[in-house]
Design an enzyme around this catalytic site. Structure first.
Site, PDB file in Angstrom:
ATOM      1  N   ASP A 140       9.851  13.410  88.965  1.00 40.91           N
ATOM      2  CA  ASP A 140       9.718  12.728  90.252  1.00 40.91           C
ATOM      3  C   ASP A 140      10.417  13.563  91.329  1.00 40.91           C
ATOM      4  OD1 ASP A 140       8.992   9.822  91.369  1.00 40.91           O
ATOM      5  OD2 ASP A 140      10.838  10.519  92.343  1.00 40.91           O
ATOM      6  N   ASN A 148       8.264  12.323 103.792  1.00 42.94           N
ATOM      7  CA  ASN A 148       7.089  11.735 104.438  1.00 42.94           C
ATOM      8  C   ASN A 148       7.453  11.077 105.760  1.00 42.94           C
ATOM      9  OD1 ASN A 148       4.704  12.285 103.182  1.00 42.94           O
ATOM     10  ND2 ASN A 148       4.817  10.568 101.735  1.00 42.94           N
ATOM     11  N   GLU A 183       4.290  10.828  93.933  1.00 41.82           N
ATOM     12  CA  GLU A 183       5.074  12.064  93.823  1.00 41.82           C
ATOM     13  C   GLU A 183       5.561  12.266  92.394  1.00 41.82           C
ATOM     14  OE1 GLU A 183       5.901   9.327  95.466  1.00 41.82           O
ATOM     15  OE2 GLU A 183       8.068   8.927  95.439  1.00 41.82           O
TER      16      GLU A 183
END
Lengths: 268, 127
Positions: A140, A148, A183
């Protein structure tokens, strides 16, 4: 077909029959009849020849038009086959593209979840039948939501693509790295126990740590957390994924940018 | 004169005729189980139209995939148009294709090869 020059014999007979001196001879009547019969035969022969010729030319015409039609059909058949082959080639290529699209992630080009699950099933089957070990790593990107939020989704996508590229470059030849979702990435390591897998994953972690993604003049660095689990007897592949997920959570809790391994006795 | 309207299915194209304007539309994929049945009515419609005075006829095609018997049927239709063209009847074909799929255009070119009547292969930007 028409006789233009009568042969000498016929000329002579015509002359004999026409001569008044012969009118009253005994043979005149008979020769006249014979002459008539002969003329009739000649006419009949000519007629047969004419009809026969007509039949022959009819047959010839028929043969020609048949040959033309066959040739035309042959040309058409060749063309149909040529075009059909090209349509089939087009469908084949479309099929390949569809297959690629259905098994790969559009953004990163990595195998997608569908393909990963397929390979996970195969590996757990190999484990069941031949006791071949394999490990699963769940990866991850740390604090991806912040990237973002801070730089926008486009930069976020760039980061995903770059991380994917690094992961794919750093795994070994027989490992499979895919995008699990968002992700999260999953690495499948066939024929690999937890110890060896842990070394591979540590290399991946370091490689991502060295990565910088350019954003205009600035640059973004990211790290990953890794949860690792070796497949255990009696487990399903999703059990193993759950154990890798648990290890990932532990890695996150103990400060991120690190790899953590599931405890093997856990599931026993 | 009666027009034909056949709604397309997964394996057959949308087919529509317009007797009044002299147009015949075909759109979609064509791999029917019985292509003779499907194309025969189109063939007959075109024959009737061509026999009915010298009005211009145009085929508006937007065909994607054709199976072998459909290819044969299309070639028969183009032969019919070619014969009409030789008799100086005004016939034309407009074959539209998605710009993203150039290979459809190449295939249309193959069909066009033996046709001396106006045969346009037209890129269309729509999806």
């Amino acid at each position: 077909m028409v006789q233009t020059k009568p042969p000498p014999l016929e000329t002579r007979i015509s002359q004999l029959l026409a001569d008044p001196e012969n009118q009253d001879t005994a043979l005149h009547q008979t020769l006249g009849e014979l002459w008539e019969a002969h003329q009739e035969l000649v006419r009949r022969l000519e007629r047969i020849a004419r009809i026969s010729d007509a039949y022959q030319s009819l047959a010839k015409q028929k043969e020609q038009s048949l040959a033309e039609r066959v040739n035309k059909q042959l040309r058409q058949l060749e063309k149909v086959a040529r075009i059909s082959d090209r349509y089939q080639q087009m469908m084949r290529d479309l099929n390949l593209a569809l297959q690629e699209a259905s098994t790969h992630d559009a953004l990163t080009g990595l195998p997608n979840r569908r393909l990963l699950v397929e390979r996970l099933k195969e590996e757990s089957e190999r484990f069941r039948r031949y006791a071949r070990p394999f490990s699963v790593a769940m990866i991850d990107i740390d604090h991806f939501k912040l990237i973002n939020d801070h730089f926008g989704h486009e930069i976020g996508d760039n980061v995903l693509v770059e991380v994917a590229r690094v992961l794919d470059a750093e795994i070994r030849e027989h490992d499979l790295c895919g995008r699990w979702g968002g992700e999260e990435f999953l690495v499948l390591l066939p024929e690999t126990d937890q110890g060896t897998a842990s070394q591979v994953l540590e290399r991946l972690r370091q490689a991502v740590e060295r990565l910088t993604v350019r954003v205009n003049t600035a640059s973004v660095s990211v790290t990953i957390s890794v949860g690792l689990a070796e497949h255990l007897a009696g487990n399903s592949y999703s059990d193993t994924i759950n154990r890798a997920d648990g290890a990932l959570l532990a890695a996150k809790r103990s400060g991120r940018n690190r790899a953590s391994s599931a405890v093997t006795e856990d599931a026993l | 004169m009666t027009d034909i309207t056949i709604a397309g299915t997964q394996s057959t194209p949308d087919i529509r005729t317009e007797w009044s304007t002299g147009r015949l539309f075909m759109q979609g994929d064509s791999y029917p189980e019985n292509s003779y049945e499907l194309f025969n009515q189109i063939f007959e419609w075109i024959e009737r139209f061509l026999a009915d005075g010298g009005r211009p006829l145009s085929l508006e095609l937007n065909l994607l995939y054709l199976n072998t018997s459909s290819i044969k049927a299309m070639m028969d239709i183009f032969d019919l148009l070619e014969a009409a063209h030789q008799e100086h009847k005004p016939v034309a074909v407009n074959w539209y294709y998605d710009q993203r799929n150039e290979r459809v255009a190449e295939l249309a070119e193959e069909f066009k090869e033996d046709c001396s009547f106006p045969f346009e292969i037209i890129p269309s930007p729509q999806a």
